[in-house]
Write an enzyme that holds these catalytic residues in place. Structure first.
Site, PDB file in Angstrom:
ATOM      1  N   SER A 263       0.834  -1.189   0.000  1.00  0.00           N
ATOM      2  CA  SER A 263       0.000   0.000   0.000  1.00  0.00           C
ATOM      3  C   SER A 263       0.883   1.259   0.000  1.00  0.00           C
ATOM      4  O   SER A 263       1.741   1.401  -0.877  1.00  0.00           O
ATOM      5  CB  SER A 263      -0.952  -0.032   1.207  1.00  0.00           C
ATOM      6  OG  SER A 263      -1.922   0.972   1.130  1.00  0.00           O
TER       7      SER A 263
ATOM      8  N   ASP B 207      -8.770  -6.141  -5.004  1.00  0.00           N
ATOM      9  CA  ASP B 207      -8.351  -4.864  -4.415  1.00  0.00           C
ATOM     10  C   ASP B 207      -8.862  -3.738  -5.308  1.00  0.00           C
ATOM     11  O   ASP B 207      -8.296  -3.440  -6.349  1.00  0.00           O
ATOM     12  CB  ASP B 207      -6.828  -4.828  -4.305  1.00  0.00           C
ATOM     13  CG  ASP B 207      -6.297  -3.541  -3.661  1.00  0.00           C
ATOM     14  OD1 ASP B 207      -7.106  -2.632  -3.368  1.00  0.00           O
ATOM     15  OD2 ASP B 207      -5.074  -3.463  -3.456  1.00  0.00           O
TER      16      ASP B 207
ATOM     17  N   HIS C  47      -8.167  -4.944  -0.512  1.00  0.00           N
ATOM     18  CA  HIS C  47      -6.857  -4.317  -0.291  1.00  0.00           C
ATOM     19  C   HIS C  47      -6.128  -4.925   0.899  1.00  0.00           C
ATOM     20  O   HIS C  47      -4.897  -5.048   0.893  1.00  0.00           O
ATOM     21  CB  HIS C  47      -7.050  -2.812  -0.078  1.00  0.00           C
ATOM     22  CG  HIS C  47      -5.770  -2.042   0.016  1.00  0.00           C
ATOM     23  ND1 HIS C  47      -4.836  -2.038  -0.994  1.00  0.00           N
ATOM     24  CD2 HIS C  47      -5.263  -1.251   1.004  1.00  0.00           C
ATOM     25  CE1 HIS C  47      -3.809  -1.277  -0.640  1.00  0.00           C
ATOM     26  NE2 HIS C  47      -4.040  -0.802   0.559  1.00  0.00           N
TER      27      HIS C  47
END
Length: 379
Positions: free
Chosen positions: A150, A320, A353
């Site tokens: 991320s 995601d 995610h």
């Protein structure tokens, strides 16, 4: 399995730090945790870059609270995918955070009060510069690898661009070369939840002895929705009603908690508001918004990556929707256009995610194999 060797330190930097905004920090501290042992050549160091609400505490039980297990404990440790029997892993708490490194809660030496709203806006590139200074302090001229998921993946990518000779491998997981307009919009809604909280006091709530918990709670609820996939939420909660045993399963026709997913989001928001700092949330989400290495190259990611020297592993997850696979493929395509060595994996996982934090065996085996190859090449 051998024991995890964990050490925590606060590193002070007396040298002024120029920031991209034009502001200068006269001095600052970074809190770090290390795992494993640095070899004599100092060639086995791996830097782990954290995401929004994480910290330096990457693996193992927290020395101050044994119930607090590191946020990537399933990935890092003896005999784990990033094996600390072979690698010296460094977790660093970024500047501006609220877990010990200098940030809005720290005392401003110029005023003797917490920085609060006076803490300067920071960028991913600023973090990478501080991490390079940290490596200098530790005598590490070159990392075996820099890895992150991320926002951590953005930092790994920035490392390859800013210090191309100082890392051998760059692992970018569930990340993106820049935020979409939709992602910036989600961040803006979350920030406005904080800014509009009456207890925010323009960022100087420390002086008032309050915390803008309502804003933090709502910001976390908004963010948390984006970390999960629709399928994952359906499987966990569906449309189940939140009912104690024995209570009727009819609708209450009220605006209190009705569905289990509502109860879950409120729980996550309440928990977050007890340990995270509102000013830090504003700073980190803005750093996310600003990250765009192609910006200084007239929007060309190919040109931004033209000088990288690291070998890359890029990993995405099929569900995601916050940082979808096509954004990872943008990075891969630009690397290939520059004839960089890159491996790419798109893992079909239902968790959205958050998949980069979970125990998917295909994902973990991939990382294990990649680090295993690094050891084979070295030997």
């Amino acid at each position: 399995m051998s024991e995890l060797h964990l050490s925590r330190n606060t590193i002070h930097f007396a040298e002024p730090l120029p920031l991209q905004s034009g502001a200068i920090l006269s001095s600052y501290d970074l809190v770090i945790e290390t795992y494993g042992k640095l070899n004599a050549e100092k060639s086995n160091a791996v830097l782990v870059c954290h995401a929004l609400n994480a910290s330096h505490h990457v693996a193992g039980p927290n020395p101050d609270d044994a119930k607090d297990i590191g946020w990537w404990d399933n990935m890092i440790g003896p005999s784990k995918p990033v094996d600390t029997d072979h690698f010296f892993v460094i977790g660093v708490n970024n500047l501006g955070s609220c877990f010990g490194s200098t940030g809005p809660m720290s005392v401003n030496p110029a005023s003797g009060k917490p920085y609060g709203a006076d803490f300067p806006v920071i960028t991913v590139e600023d973090w990478v510069n501080t991490q390079a200074r940290l490596a200098d302090k530790l005598g590490i001229r070159r990392f075996a690898a820099v890895i992150g998921g991320s926002l951590g993946g953005m930092q790994a990518l920035a490392w390859a661009i800013q210090f191309p000779k100082r890392l051998g491998h760059c692992l970018i997981i569930a990340s993106t070369p820049k935020l979409s307009a939709q992602n910036i919009a989600f961040n803006e809604v979350a920030r406005n939840a904080i800014l509009s909280d009456p207890d925010f006091h323009g960022g100087n709530y420390y002086e008032h002895g309050v915390v803008p918990k309502r804003g933090l709670r709502l910001a976390r609820m908004v963010g948390h929705i984006t970390y999960l996939s629709d399928d994952d939420m359906a499987e966990k909660f569906g449309r189940e009603l939140q009912r104690p045993n024995g209570e009727s399963n009819d609708y209450r026709f009220s605006f209190d908690v009705e569905f289990e997913v509502e109860s879950y989001l409120r729980h996550q928001g309440d928990k977050f508001s007890t340990y995270f700092d509102a000013n830090t949330y504003l700073l980190i989400t803005r750093a996310l918004d600003y990250f765009d290495p192609s910006r200084r190259y007239e929007g060309s990611l190919n040109r931004a990556l033209a000088e990288v020297q690291a070998k890359f592993l890029v990993v995405s997850f099929s569900t995601d929707w916050r940082f979808p696979p096509n954004r990872s493929r943008e990075i891969v395509e630009s690397l290939l256009s520059n004839k960089s060595e890159v491996s790419y994996a798109e893992i079909d996982a239902p968790h959205g995610h958050d998949a980069f934090l979970l125990d998917d065996p295909r994902y973990h085996n991939l990382i294990r194999a990649y680090f295993g190859q690094m050891l084979e090449v070295k030997s």
